[in-house]
Design a protein around this motif. Structure first.
Motif, PDB file in Angstrom:
ATOM      1  N   LEU A  85     -60.335 -16.762  10.321  1.00 16.31           N
ATOM      2  CA  LEU A  85     -58.877 -16.722  10.668  1.00 16.31           C
ATOM      3  C   LEU A  85     -58.796 -16.662  13.077  1.00 16.31           C
ATOM      4  CD1 LEU A  85     -56.645 -14.515   8.264  1.00 16.31           C
ATOM      5  CD2 LEU A  85     -56.630 -17.360   8.799  1.00 16.31           C
ATOM      6  N   HIS A  86     -59.347 -15.656  13.471  1.00 11.59           N
ATOM      7  CA  HIS A  86     -59.278 -15.465  14.416  1.00 11.59           C
ATOM      8  C   HIS A  86     -59.480 -16.824  15.429  1.00 11.59           C
ATOM      9  CE1 HIS A  86     -59.722 -13.675  18.966  1.00 11.59           C
ATOM     10  NE2 HIS A  86     -58.163 -13.303  18.480  1.00 11.59           N
ATOM     11  N   ASP A  87     -60.832 -17.341  14.780  1.00 11.61           N
ATOM     12  CA  ASP A  87     -61.864 -18.383  15.270  1.00 11.61           C
ATOM     13  C   ASP A  87     -60.197 -19.745  15.121  1.00 11.61           C
ATOM     14  OD1 ASP A  87     -63.006 -16.709  16.310  1.00 11.61           O
ATOM     15  OD2 ASP A  87     -65.334 -17.381  15.206  1.00 11.61           O
ATOM     16  N   GLY A  88     -59.774 -19.655  14.034  1.00  9.22           N
ATOM     17  CA  GLY A  88     -58.846 -20.846  13.984  1.00  9.22           C
ATOM     18  C   GLY A  88     -59.711 -21.904  13.050  1.00  9.22           C
ATOM     19  N   GLN A  89     -60.223 -21.559  12.149  1.00 16.15           N
ATOM     20  CA  GLN A  89     -60.901 -22.173  11.215  1.00 16.15           C
ATOM     21  C   GLN A  89     -61.216 -21.418  10.081  1.00 16.15           C
ATOM     22  OE1 GLN A  89     -62.436 -26.066  12.209  1.00 16.15           O
ATOM     23  NE2 GLN A  89     -63.645 -26.298  10.209  1.00 16.15           N
ATOM     24  N   ILE A  90     -60.763 -22.002   8.941  1.00 15.10           N
ATOM     25  CA  ILE A  90     -61.513 -21.553   7.652  1.00 15.10           C
ATOM     26  C   ILE A  90     -61.196 -21.988   6.649  1.00 15.10           C
ATOM     27  CG2 ILE A  90     -59.072 -20.710   7.186  1.00 15.10           C
ATOM     28  CD1 ILE A  90     -60.189 -18.335   5.968  1.00 15.10           C
ATOM     29  N   GLU A  91     -62.024 -22.896   5.922  1.00 12.21           N
ATOM     30  CA  GLU A  91     -62.366 -23.316   4.980  1.00 12.21           C
ATOM     31  C   GLU A  91     -62.991 -22.386   3.786  1.00 12.21           C
ATOM     32  OE1 GLU A  91     -66.063 -26.215   5.792  1.00 12.21           O
ATOM     33  OE2 GLU A  91     -65.514 -26.349   7.751  1.00 12.21           O
ATOM     34  N   ILE A  92     -62.145 -23.307   2.479  1.00 10.35           N
ATOM     35  CA  ILE A  92     -62.227 -22.535   1.355  1.00 10.35           C
ATOM     36  C   ILE A  92     -62.106 -23.036  -0.150  1.00 10.35           C
ATOM     37  CG2 ILE A  92     -60.284 -20.187   1.746  1.00 10.35           C
ATOM     38  CD1 ILE A  92     -58.071 -22.027   1.674  1.00 10.35           C
ATOM     39  N   PHE A  93     -62.347 -22.425  -0.952  1.00 13.57           N
ATOM     40  CA  PHE A  93     -62.478 -23.495  -2.078  1.00 13.57           C
ATOM     41  C   PHE A  93     -61.179 -22.948  -3.238  1.00 13.57           C
ATOM     42  CE2 PHE A  93     -63.748 -25.161  -6.269  1.00 13.57           C
ATOM     43  CZ  PHE A  93     -64.261 -26.527  -6.177  1.00 13.57           C
ATOM     44  N   LEU A  94     -60.250 -23.461  -3.830  1.00 10.13           N
ATOM     45  CA  LEU A  94     -59.425 -22.745  -4.625  1.00 10.13           C
ATOM     46  C   LEU A  94     -59.449 -23.187  -6.038  1.00 10.13           C
ATOM     47  CD1 LEU A  94     -55.839 -23.954  -2.148  1.00 10.13           C
ATOM     48  CD2 LEU A  94     -56.751 -21.873  -2.218  1.00 10.13           C
ATOM     49  N   LYS A  95     -59.440 -22.428  -6.531  1.00  7.69           N
ATOM     50  CA  LYS A  95     -59.140 -22.609  -8.374  1.00  7.69           C
ATOM     51  C   LYS A  95     -58.241 -21.839  -8.461  1.00  7.69           C
ATOM     52  CE  LYS A  95     -64.636 -21.423  -7.989  1.00  7.69           C
ATOM     53  NZ  LYS A  95     -65.282 -19.931  -8.205  1.00  7.69           N
ATOM     54  N   GLY A  96     -57.147 -22.731  -8.471  1.00 10.25           N
ATOM     55  CA  GLY A  96     -55.361 -22.702  -9.378  1.00 10.25           C
ATOM     56  C   GLY A  96     -55.278 -23.501 -10.547  1.00 10.25           C
ATOM     57  N   LYS A  97     -54.250 -22.950 -11.080  1.00 10.18           N
ATOM     58  CA  LYS A  97     -53.650 -24.289 -11.964  1.00 10.18           C
ATOM     59  C   LYS A  97     -53.034 -25.672 -11.863  1.00 10.18           C
ATOM     60  CE  LYS A  97     -52.348 -20.018 -15.880  1.00 10.18           C
ATOM     61  NZ  LYS A  97     -51.841 -18.874 -14.787  1.00 10.18           N
ATOM     62  N   LYS A  98     -52.689 -25.853 -11.004  1.00  8.15           N
ATOM     63  CA  LYS A  98     -52.813 -26.709 -10.031  1.00  8.15           C
ATOM     64  C   LYS A  98     -53.847 -27.894  -9.105  1.00  8.15           C
ATOM     65  CE  LYS A  98     -47.926 -26.054 -10.727  1.00  8.15           C
ATOM     66  NZ  LYS A  98     -46.372 -25.796 -10.503  1.00  8.15           N
ATOM     67  N   LEU A  99     -53.743 -26.825  -7.967  1.00  4.90           N
ATOM     68  CA  LEU A  99     -54.672 -26.770  -6.939  1.00  4.90           C
ATOM     69  C   LEU A  99     -56.169 -26.693  -7.141  1.00  4.90           C
ATOM     70  CD1 LEU A  99     -52.247 -25.507  -4.168  1.00  4.90           C
ATOM     71  CD2 LEU A  99     -52.767 -27.740  -4.743  1.00  4.90           C
ATOM     72  N   TYR A 100     -56.878 -27.064  -6.510  1.00  7.33           N
ATOM     73  CA  TYR A 100     -58.328 -26.683  -7.372  1.00  7.33           C
ATOM     74  C   TYR A 100     -59.355 -27.920  -6.527  1.00  7.33           C
ATOM     75  CZ  TYR A 100     -62.437 -25.562 -10.103  1.00  7.33           C
ATOM     76  OH  TYR A 100     -63.216 -24.572 -10.721  1.00  7.33           O
ATOM     77  N   GLY A 101     -60.141 -27.291  -6.044  1.00 12.50           N
ATOM     78  CA  GLY A 101     -61.006 -27.826  -4.932  1.00 12.50           C
ATOM     79  C   GLY A 101     -61.060 -27.326  -3.167  1.00 12.50           C
ATOM     80  N   ALA A 102     -61.562 -28.529  -2.134  1.00 10.94           N
ATOM     81  CA  ALA A 102     -62.040 -26.947  -1.174  1.00 10.94           C
ATOM     82  C   ALA A 102     -60.706 -27.925   0.176  1.00 10.94           C
ATOM     83  CB  ALA A 102     -63.488 -28.053  -0.231  1.00 10.94           C
ATOM     84  N   TYR A 103     -60.701 -26.911   0.387  1.00  8.29           N
ATOM     85  CA  TYR A 103     -59.620 -27.598   1.812  1.00  8.29           C
ATOM     86  C   TYR A 103     -59.840 -26.528   3.032  1.00  8.29           C
ATOM     87  CZ  TYR A 103     -55.753 -28.329  -2.227  1.00  8.29           C
ATOM     88  OH  TYR A 103     -55.108 -29.687  -2.701  1.00  8.29           O
ATOM     89  N   VAL A 104     -59.427 -26.756   4.219  1.00 10.64           N
ATOM     90  CA  VAL A 104     -59.023 -26.480   5.296  1.00 10.64           C
ATOM     91  C   VAL A 104     -57.872 -26.485   6.058  1.00 10.64           C
ATOM     92  CG1 VAL A 104     -60.057 -28.506   6.674  1.00 10.64           C
ATOM     93  CG2 VAL A 104     -60.782 -26.111   7.647  1.00 10.64           C
ATOM     94  N   LEU A 105     -57.983 -24.248   6.613  1.00 15.03           N
ATOM     95  CA  LEU A 105     -56.925 -24.489   7.719  1.00 15.03           C
ATOM     96  C   LEU A 105     -57.583 -24.586   8.853  1.00 15.03           C
ATOM     97  CD1 LEU A 105     -55.685 -21.019   5.838  1.00 15.03           C
ATOM     98  CD2 LEU A 105     -53.842 -23.111   6.927  1.00 15.03           C
ATOM     99  N   VAL A 106     -56.367 -25.177   9.759  1.00 18.01           N
ATOM    100  CA  VAL A 106     -56.840 -25.573  11.042  1.00 18.01           C
ATOM    101  C   VAL A 106     -55.836 -25.268  12.305  1.00 18.01           C
ATOM    102  CG1 VAL A 106     -58.347 -26.687  12.556  1.00 18.01           C
ATOM    103  CG2 VAL A 106     -58.620 -27.384  10.401  1.00 18.01           C
ATOM    104  N   ARG A 107     -56.003 -24.269  12.827  1.00 16.34           N
ATOM    105  CA  ARG A 107     -55.283 -23.903  14.487  1.00 16.34           C
ATOM    106  C   ARG A 107     -55.064 -24.497  15.111  1.00 16.34           C
ATOM    107  NH1 ARG A 107     -56.548 -18.481  15.114  1.00 16.34           N
ATOM    108  NH2 ARG A 107     -57.557 -19.758  17.054  1.00 16.34           N
ATOM    109  N   LEU A 108     -53.912 -25.656  15.310  1.00 21.62           N
ATOM    110  CA  LEU A 108     -53.557 -26.811  16.160  1.00 21.62           C
ATOM    111  C   LEU A 108     -54.740 -26.193  18.048  1.00 21.62           C
ATOM    112  CD1 LEU A 108     -50.377 -28.172  15.139  1.00 21.62           C
ATOM    113  CD2 LEU A 108     -52.570 -28.966  15.406  1.00 21.62           C
ATOM    114  N   GLN A 109     -54.291 -24.694  17.954  1.00 20.02           N
ATOM    115  CA  GLN A 109     -53.997 -24.745  19.571  1.00 20.02           C
ATOM    116  C   GLN A 109     -55.191 -23.874  19.606  1.00 20.02           C
ATOM    117  OE1 GLN A 109     -52.604 -25.541  22.562  1.00 20.02           O
ATOM    118  NE2 GLN A 109     -52.108 -27.173  21.059  1.00 20.02           N
ATOM    119  N   ARG A 110     -56.561 -23.363  20.692  1.00 19.04           N
ATOM    120  CA  ARG A 110     -57.801 -22.469  20.420  1.00 19.04           C
ATOM    121  C   ARG A 110     -56.837 -20.499  20.792  1.00 19.04           C
ATOM    122  NH1 ARG A 110     -62.207 -23.335  24.272  1.00 19.04           N
ATOM    123  NH2 ARG A 110     -62.961 -21.612  23.099  1.00 19.04           N
ATOM    124  N   LEU A 111     -55.538 -20.542  21.080  1.00 17.45           N
ATOM    125  CA  LEU A 111     -55.125 -19.860  21.087  1.00 17.45           C
ATOM    126  C   LEU A 111     -54.908 -18.530  20.003  1.00 17.45           C
ATOM    127  CD1 LEU A 111     -52.095 -19.521  23.987  1.00 17.45           C
ATOM    128  CD2 LEU A 111     -54.332 -18.237  24.200  1.00 17.45           C
TER     129      LEU A 111
END
Ligand code: MN
Length: 200
Positions: A130-156
């Motif tokens: 999270l601090h580095d600004g990128q996290i790749e996750i695999f969601l197992k929900g009832k509606k959402l399923y599969g791989a997602y990535v969260l990327v911070r727009l700025q380095r800060l």
């Protein structure tokens, strides 16, 4: 003071628990086995979806104005907000007028997730990702399923704007309208509001 308590300080500061039905911070801070994720549909002054991930005993949180998409071409802005206690994942109901986030909250999807980055399998290193600004996750929900990535727009690391994107995998979809009822109660936002009024 533990990190968990410190990171929930802002959550407590923004709320008056004599006036809101949202859960206060308690000692119970982590799920036993799987890491939790939740998406709450929140009709506040602006309709948005709150995406929350269990990280290190709290729910890291982002407000996603357009909600999550199953389509890798649809990049969704996700604005990081204050950490929430784990119990918040099951909060559905109304937040009374005059309180922070006043409006109706629905548990739109809930499930577990795993971390895809090989170097971040341990709970504590999720915080590093999270601090580095990128996290790749695999969601197992009832509606959402599969791989997602969260990327911070700025380095800060203080920057709160992220993009939440469906990664390309067999679960990616180009277009699909997702069910708009609560996965906990089956209710729509209107029904949740109506039922809360009845209870008084
Ligand atoms: Mn919200």
């Amino acid at each position: 003071m533990s990190n968990e308590k410190k990171s929930l300080g802002l959550y407590t500061k923004k709320r008056d628990f004599t006036k809101t039905s949202e859960p206060p911070v308690t000692k119970k801070t982590r799920s036993k086995k799987n890491l939790l994720f939740v998406v709450q549909k929140h009709q506040a002054s602006q309709l948005h979806y709150d995406f929350r991930l269990e990280v290190d005993g709290v729910l890291k949180s982002w407000a996603v104005p357009k909600g999550l998409s199953g389509n890798p071409a649809q990049k969704r802005l996700a604005v990081q907000t204050e950490d929430h206690p784990l119990a918040y994942a099951y909060f559905e109901g109304t937040i009374a007028q005059g309180n922070y986030g006043a409006g109706v909250v629905m548990v739109w999807d809930i499930g577990t997730y795993t971390v895809l980055q090989k170097d971040t399998k341990k709970r504590c290193s999720l915080l590093d990702a999270l601090h580095d600004g990128q996290i790749e996750i695999f969601l197992k929900g009832k509606k959402l399923y599969g791989a997602y990535v969260l990327v911070r727009l700025q380095r800060l690391s203080s920057d709160t704007n992220w993009l939440l994107i469906k990664m390309r995998d067999e679960y990616a979809k180009t277009a699909k309208r997702m069910n708009n009822r609560s996965v906990l109660s089956g209710k729509t936002l209107k029904q949740i509001e109506h039922d809360a009024k009845k209870k008084g």
